[in-house]
Design a protein around this motif. Structure first.
Motif, PDB file in Angstrom:
ATOM      1  N   HIS A 162       0.839  -1.192   0.000  1.00 58.18           N
ATOM      2  CA  HIS A 162       0.000   0.000   0.000  1.00 58.18           C
ATOM      3  C   HIS A 162       0.877   1.245   0.000  1.00 58.18           C
ATOM      4  CE1 HIS A 162       0.910  -0.597   4.257  1.00 58.18           C
ATOM      5  NE2 HIS A 162       0.766   0.703   4.383  1.00 58.18           N
ATOM      6  N   SER A 163       0.275   2.350  -0.320  1.00 60.57           N
ATOM      7  CA  SER A 163       1.006   3.611  -0.350  1.00 60.57           C
ATOM      8  C   SER A 163       0.132   4.705   0.252  1.00 60.57           C
ATOM      9  CB  SER A 163       1.352   3.988  -1.792  1.00 60.57           C
ATOM     10  OG  SER A 163       1.935   5.280  -1.845  1.00 60.57           O
ATOM     11  N   HIS A 164       0.764   5.605   0.964  1.00 58.20           N
ATOM     12  CA  HIS A 164       0.050   6.762   1.517  1.00 58.20           C
ATOM     13  C   HIS A 164       0.085   7.928   0.535  1.00 58.20           C
ATOM     14  CE1 HIS A 164      -0.565   4.884   5.388  1.00 58.20           C
ATOM     15  NE2 HIS A 164       0.667   4.457   5.318  1.00 58.20           N
ATOM     16  N   GLU A 165       0.692   7.707  -0.631  1.00 56.13           N
ATOM     17  CA  GLU A 165       0.784   8.732  -1.669  1.00 56.13           C
ATOM     18  C   GLU A 165      -0.348   8.534  -2.667  1.00 56.13           C
ATOM     19  OE1 GLU A 165       3.775   9.733  -5.359  1.00 56.13           O
ATOM     20  OE2 GLU A 165       4.641   8.939  -3.517  1.00 56.13           O
ATOM     21  N   GLU A 166      -1.174   9.561  -2.841  1.00 59.46           N
ATOM     22  CA  GLU A 166      -2.257   9.482  -3.811  1.00 59.46           C
ATOM     23  C   GLU A 166      -1.668   9.629  -5.207  1.00 59.46           C
ATOM     24  OE1 GLU A 166      -6.484  11.676  -4.773  1.00 59.46           O
ATOM     25  OE2 GLU A 166      -5.686  11.679  -2.743  1.00 59.46           O
ATOM     26  N   ASP A 167      -2.193   8.858  -6.168  1.00 60.56           N
ATOM     27  CA  ASP A 167      -1.757   9.034  -7.551  1.00 60.56           C
ATOM     28  C   ASP A 167      -2.973   9.206  -8.451  1.00 60.56           C
ATOM     29  OD1 ASP A 167      -2.757   6.498  -8.263  1.00 60.56           O
ATOM     30  OD2 ASP A 167      -0.822   5.537  -8.041  1.00 60.56           O
ATOM     31  N   CYS A 168      -2.754   9.216  -9.744  1.00 63.04           N
ATOM     32  CA  CYS A 168      -3.856   9.532 -10.661  1.00 63.04           C
ATOM     33  C   CYS A 168      -4.873   8.393 -10.788  1.00 63.04           C
ATOM     34  CB  CYS A 168      -3.303   9.929 -12.029  1.00 63.04           C
ATOM     35  SG  CYS A 168      -2.221   8.710 -12.779  1.00 63.04           S
ATOM     36  N   HIS A 169      -4.598   7.213 -10.232  1.00 62.76           N
ATOM     37  CA  HIS A 169      -5.529   6.084 -10.365  1.00 62.76           C
ATOM     38  C   HIS A 169      -6.018   5.525  -9.036  1.00 62.76           C
ATOM     39  CE1 HIS A 169      -4.965   5.755 -14.662  1.00 62.76           C
ATOM     40  NE2 HIS A 169      -3.680   5.900 -14.455  1.00 62.76           N
ATOM     41  N   LEU A 170      -5.239   5.724  -7.985  1.00 57.22           N
ATOM     42  CA  LEU A 170      -5.594   5.130  -6.698  1.00 57.22           C
ATOM     43  C   LEU A 170      -5.553   6.171  -5.597  1.00 57.22           C
ATOM     44  CD1 LEU A 170      -3.425   1.885  -6.889  1.00 57.22           C
ATOM     45  CD2 LEU A 170      -5.885   2.054  -7.201  1.00 57.22           C
TER      46      LEU A 170
ATOM     47  N   ALA B 219      -3.693   5.176   0.799  1.00 59.55           N
ATOM     48  CA  ALA B 219      -4.170   4.226   1.802  1.00 59.55           C
ATOM     49  C   ALA B 219      -4.611   4.978   3.055  1.00 59.55           C
ATOM     50  CB  ALA B 219      -3.070   3.226   2.141  1.00 59.55           C
ATOM     51  N   GLU B 220      -5.666   4.513   3.670  1.00 57.07           N
ATOM     52  CA  GLU B 220      -6.161   5.116   4.904  1.00 57.07           C
ATOM     53  C   GLU B 220      -5.458   4.498   6.102  1.00 57.07           C
ATOM     54  OE1 GLU B 220     -10.422   5.152   5.366  1.00 57.07           O
ATOM     55  OE2 GLU B 220     -10.680   5.123   3.188  1.00 57.07           O
ATOM     56  N   ILE B 221      -5.280   5.271   7.128  1.00 54.77           N
ATOM     57  CA  ILE B 221      -4.733   4.750   8.380  1.00 54.77           C
ATOM     58  C   ILE B 221      -5.915   4.480   9.295  1.00 54.77           C
ATOM     59  CG2 ILE B 221      -3.285   5.213  10.382  1.00 54.77           C
ATOM     60  CD1 ILE B 221      -1.635   7.076   8.565  1.00 54.77           C
ATOM     61  N   LEU B 222      -6.175   3.215   9.540  1.00 55.46           N
ATOM     62  CA  LEU B 222      -7.315   2.820  10.358  1.00 55.46           C
ATOM     63  C   LEU B 222      -6.921   2.815  11.830  1.00 55.46           C
ATOM     64  CD1 LEU B 222      -8.610  -0.104   8.116  1.00 55.46           C
ATOM     65  CD2 LEU B 222      -9.362   2.275   8.150  1.00 55.46           C
ATOM     66  N   GLN B 223      -7.868   3.124  12.666  1.00 56.86           N
ATOM     67  CA  GLN B 223      -7.611   3.228  14.104  1.00 56.86           C
ATOM     68  C   GLN B 223      -8.028   1.941  14.819  1.00 56.86           C
ATOM     69  OE1 GLN B 223      -5.917   5.872  15.351  1.00 56.86           O
ATOM     70  NE2 GLN B 223      -5.807   6.485  13.204  1.00 56.86           N
ATOM     71  N   PHE B 224      -7.203   0.925  14.731  1.00 54.86           N
ATOM     72  CA  PHE B 224      -7.423  -0.295  15.490  1.00 54.86           C
ATOM     73  C   PHE B 224      -6.072  -0.966  15.689  1.00 54.86           C
ATOM     74  CE2 PHE B 224      -7.967  -1.341  11.047  1.00 54.86           C
ATOM     75  CZ  PHE B 224      -7.168  -2.460  10.893  1.00 54.86           C
TER      76      PHE B 224
END
Length: 82
Positions: free
Chosen positions: A15-23, A26-31
């Motif tokens: 996964h990546s925390h970097e947004e791109d033109c297609h995706l 990734a969200e950081i979930l709190q659990f």
């Protein structure tokens, strides 16, 4: 997330925390799972900015084609293929 005999197990692909033109990024979930398995292609590598990588990539393609060559791009995963 799966609950196996009372143990919370999280398995996630690359996964990546970097947004791109297609995706989306990734969200950081709190659990807090008891076990977390993460597949990672790049690990902790630092990358050049996306626009620099895209320019280098397209420059090589244009150069190859202008010299009469052919380009075959193998795509094996969503995110890498776009």
């Amino acid at each position: 997330m799966a609950d196996i005999a009372g143990v919370q197990v999280l398995y996630t692909g690359d996964h990546s925390h970097e947004e791109d033109c297609h995706l989306c990024a990734a969200e950081i979930l709190q659990f807090s799972p008891d076990i977390c398995v993460i597949e990672s292609t790049y690990g902790v590598q630092l990358h050049q900015p996306r626009n620099v990588r895209e320019k280098r990539f397209t420059d090589v393609i244009h150069s190859t084609i202008s010299q009469g060559g052919r380009v075959l791009i193998l795509a094996f995963a969503l995110g890498h293929a776009q």
